[in-house]
Design a protein around this motif. Structure first.
Motif, short mmCIF file in Angstrom:
data_model
loop_
_atom_site.label_atom_id
_atom_site.label_comp_id
_atom_site.label_asym_id
_atom_site.label_seq_id
_atom_site.Cartn_x
_atom_site.Cartn_y
_atom_site.Cartn_z
N UNK A 106 33.45 23.12 18.17
CA UNK A 106 33.85 23.56 18.88
C UNK A 106 34.15 24.44 18.92
N UNK A 107 33.29 25.61 20.04
CA UNK A 107 33.85 27.03 20.58
C UNK A 107 35.22 27.29 20.98
N UNK A 108 36.05 28.17 19.66
CA UNK A 108 37.14 28.98 19.65
C UNK A 108 37.58 29.72 19.96
N UNK A 109 36.58 30.59 20.45
CA UNK A 109 36.31 32.13 20.29
C UNK A 109 34.95 33.28 20.67
N UNK A 110 35.38 34.28 21.93
CA UNK A 110 33.89 34.67 22.03
C UNK A 110 34.30 36.37 21.91
N UNK A 111 33.46 36.68 21.41
CA UNK A 111 33.88 38.19 21.32
C UNK A 111 33.15 38.98 21.29
N UNK A 112 33.38 40.20 22.23
CA UNK A 112 32.35 41.19 22.49
C UNK A 112 32.09 42.44 22.41
N UNK A 113 30.95 42.97 22.16
CA UNK A 113 30.56 44.15 21.34
C UNK A 113 29.38 44.98 22.33
N UNK A 114 29.47 46.18 22.44
CA UNK A 114 28.01 46.54 22.90
C UNK A 114 26.54 46.72 21.73
N UNK A 115 27.60 47.04 20.13
CA UNK A 115 26.16 47.28 19.21
C UNK A 115 25.32 45.77 19.74
N UNK A 116 25.26 44.35 19.86
CA UNK A 116 25.22 43.37 19.98
C UNK A 116 24.18 43.28 21.07
N UNK A 117 23.92 44.54 21.87
CA UNK A 117 23.07 44.10 22.33
C UNK A 117 22.23 44.78 21.48
N UNK A 118 22.42 46.49 21.84
CA UNK A 118 20.96 46.92 20.41
C UNK A 118 20.64 46.07 19.41
N UNK A 119 21.38 44.87 19.05
CA UNK A 119 20.89 43.71 18.26
C UNK A 119 19.14 43.30 18.37
N UNK A 120 19.65 42.66 20.18
CA UNK A 120 19.11 41.83 20.14
C UNK A 120 17.76 42.47 21.10
N UNK A 121 17.81 43.61 21.17
CA UNK A 121 17.08 45.13 21.75
C UNK A 121 16.21 45.33 20.59
N UNK A 122 16.48 45.34 19.84
CA UNK A 122 15.90 45.66 17.93
C UNK A 122 15.02 44.27 18.25
N UNK A 123 15.44 43.13 17.91
CA UNK A 123 15.35 41.67 17.77
C UNK A 123 13.71 41.14 18.22
N UNK A 124 13.83 42.14 19.63
CA UNK A 124 12.41 41.61 20.32
C UNK A 124 11.29 42.61 20.04
N UNK A 125 12.14 44.38 19.98
CA UNK A 125 10.74 45.05 19.17
C UNK A 125 10.46 44.71 18.54
N UNK A 126 11.18 43.96 17.24
CA UNK A 126 10.81 44.11 15.69
C UNK A 126 9.73 42.44 16.17
N UNK A 127 9.50 41.59 16.71
CA UNK A 127 9.01 40.54 17.44
C UNK A 127 7.92 41.16 18.06
N UNK A 128 7.42 41.63 18.46
CA UNK A 128 6.49 41.71 19.41
C UNK A 128 5.75 42.60 18.32
#
Length: 411
Positions: A106-128
């Protein structure tokens, strides 16, 4: 005359001294009256019948030994979960309160962090980069087979491919920790939030955060406990440890509860604590979801049976904090006991006195009780083959108490 006069003076002094001593003895007797309590009584045949008094003998019986211990209800480590956020962030939302019931996943919480955005950008670049490096490496392998390219070029392509593979897998693992949907990221849908899901089903016992609070990876947001498999954690002192065996039955009651529950010894600790005790892990036979960890309990651990001298429970009476039984006393023995107490021979029976049976109260030591019988230890002066009052003992005790209140002797 003078001689008689002088003799008379000492005689008078002796008389005065004797009188003083007599007064002191009388005062001492008044100050310390005879404290020996009546411990026997005579009942007529009619009284015996009315009280329902019957005799029996001490019999060897199989009675289980028990150890009295204290403990608490607890849960195994795998059923008590502390929820943390591995990458930290601000708590954006949660609906949990202490006592809330949650299900696994069950979903019990949502956490927000600007660093998550950078992680996803890095992941997309690494994928390419990974896909490009992979294609280049495969091409260099084909050229190497035809001896078109140099070996060094192939090795460089392989190294680049493996580097981007490692980087992509590392970023993928981080994003999985915050439960970001990778398929959405690969579509270009980047989010600044991560979800927190419950790893078990159970109840929330602690909520340590509020909306907008920043939580570090070391902070515990919630504690969730699965109460379906509580166990009894007992504290047994060192002197009783050798009596314990795995599989022994445990009877326990919770605070403010009279109903007995059953458990079974499952594990015995192998380390003696600072208070010279050992922890015993017991599985509860009938699980109850309403119970909570930390509840105090009192328990009796059944350590095995032995054949011991025993009497029915109603044959043993409790009087002024001690345990007693009644035995019938023969006429000669009773008269000797009465003479020893009063210093006088008892009066001979007349036709006006109805002949009855005398019962003597004897102090005993008791042991364990089971199935309506109690282990008893007699004084050394008595034989185990004696007859004992097995029914109506409290009626005899009442007769003795009434006689004491009337200021007379019960016998």
């Amino acid at each position: 005359m003078n001689f008689i006069k002088y003799i008379g003076i000492p005689m008078v002094m002796v008389s005065i001294l004797f009188a003083c001593n007599s007064k002191e003895e009388t005062a001492a007797e008044e100050e310390h009256p005879h404290e020996e309590e009546t411990n026997s009584v005579e009942l007529t045949e009619g009284q015996i019948k009315t009280a329902g008094i019957s005799l029996g003998k001490i019999e060897p019986r199989q009675i289980s030994g028990t150890i009295k211990v204290n403990g608490v209800l607890d849960v195994p480590p795998q059923q008590l979960v502390s929820i943390s956020v591995p990458l930290g962030g601000f708590l954006k939302s949660t609906t949990l309160l202490q006592g809330s019931r949650v299900q696994k996943g069950q979903l019990i919480a949502v956490i927000e962090n600007p660093e998550y955005i950078q992680l996803q950008q890095d992941y997309l670049e690494a994928m390419n980069q990974f896909e490009f490096a992979k294609a280049d490496y495969e091409r260099q392998q084909e050229l190497a087979k035809e001896n078109v390219n140099a070996q060094k070029t192939l090795q460089q392509a392989k190294s680049t491919y493996q580097s981007w593979l490692a980087k992509r897998n590392g970023l993928m693992a981080k994003l999985k920790l915050i439960h970001v949907d990778l398929s959405e990221v690969e579509k270009g849908n980047i989010t600044s939030t991560g979800n927190v899901y419950s790893p078990i089903s159970g109840y929330v016992t602690e909520v340590n955060v509020n909306i907008g609070k920043f939580v570090a990876p070391s902070d515990v947001l919630f504690e969730i406990v699965d109460t379906e498999h509580l166990h009894a954690e007992l504290t047994v002192f060192e002197k009783d440890v050798l009596k314990l065996r795995i599989g022994q039955k445990v009877r326990f009651t919770l605070a403010n509860e009279s109903e007995e529950r059953m458990a079974t010894v499952y594990l015995i600790g192998r380390e003696i604590g600072a208070d010279r005790s050992v922890r015993i892990h017991c599985h509860i036979d009938k699980e109850d979801k309403e119970l909570l960890p930390g509840m105090y309990l009192k328990a009796n651990v059944e350590t095995g049976g032995a054949r011991v001298p025993a009497l029915p429970n109603e044959a043993v009476i409790d009087y002024q904090g001690r345990k007693y039984i009644f035995i019938p006393v023969e006429g000669e023995e009773h008269e000797h006991h009465e003479e020893k107490q009063t210093g006088e021979k008892p009066a001979e029976n007349t036709h006006e006195h109805e002949e009855g049976t005398h019962y003597k109260m004897v102090e005993v030591q008791i042991g364990n009780s089971e199935l309506g019988f109690t282990e008893v230890t007699l004084p050394d002066t008595l034989d185990l083959n004696i007859e004992v009052v097995v029914k109506g003992a409290y009626s005899i005790l009442s007769k003795i108490k009434n006689s004491e209140e009337e200021g007379g002797h019960a016998h």
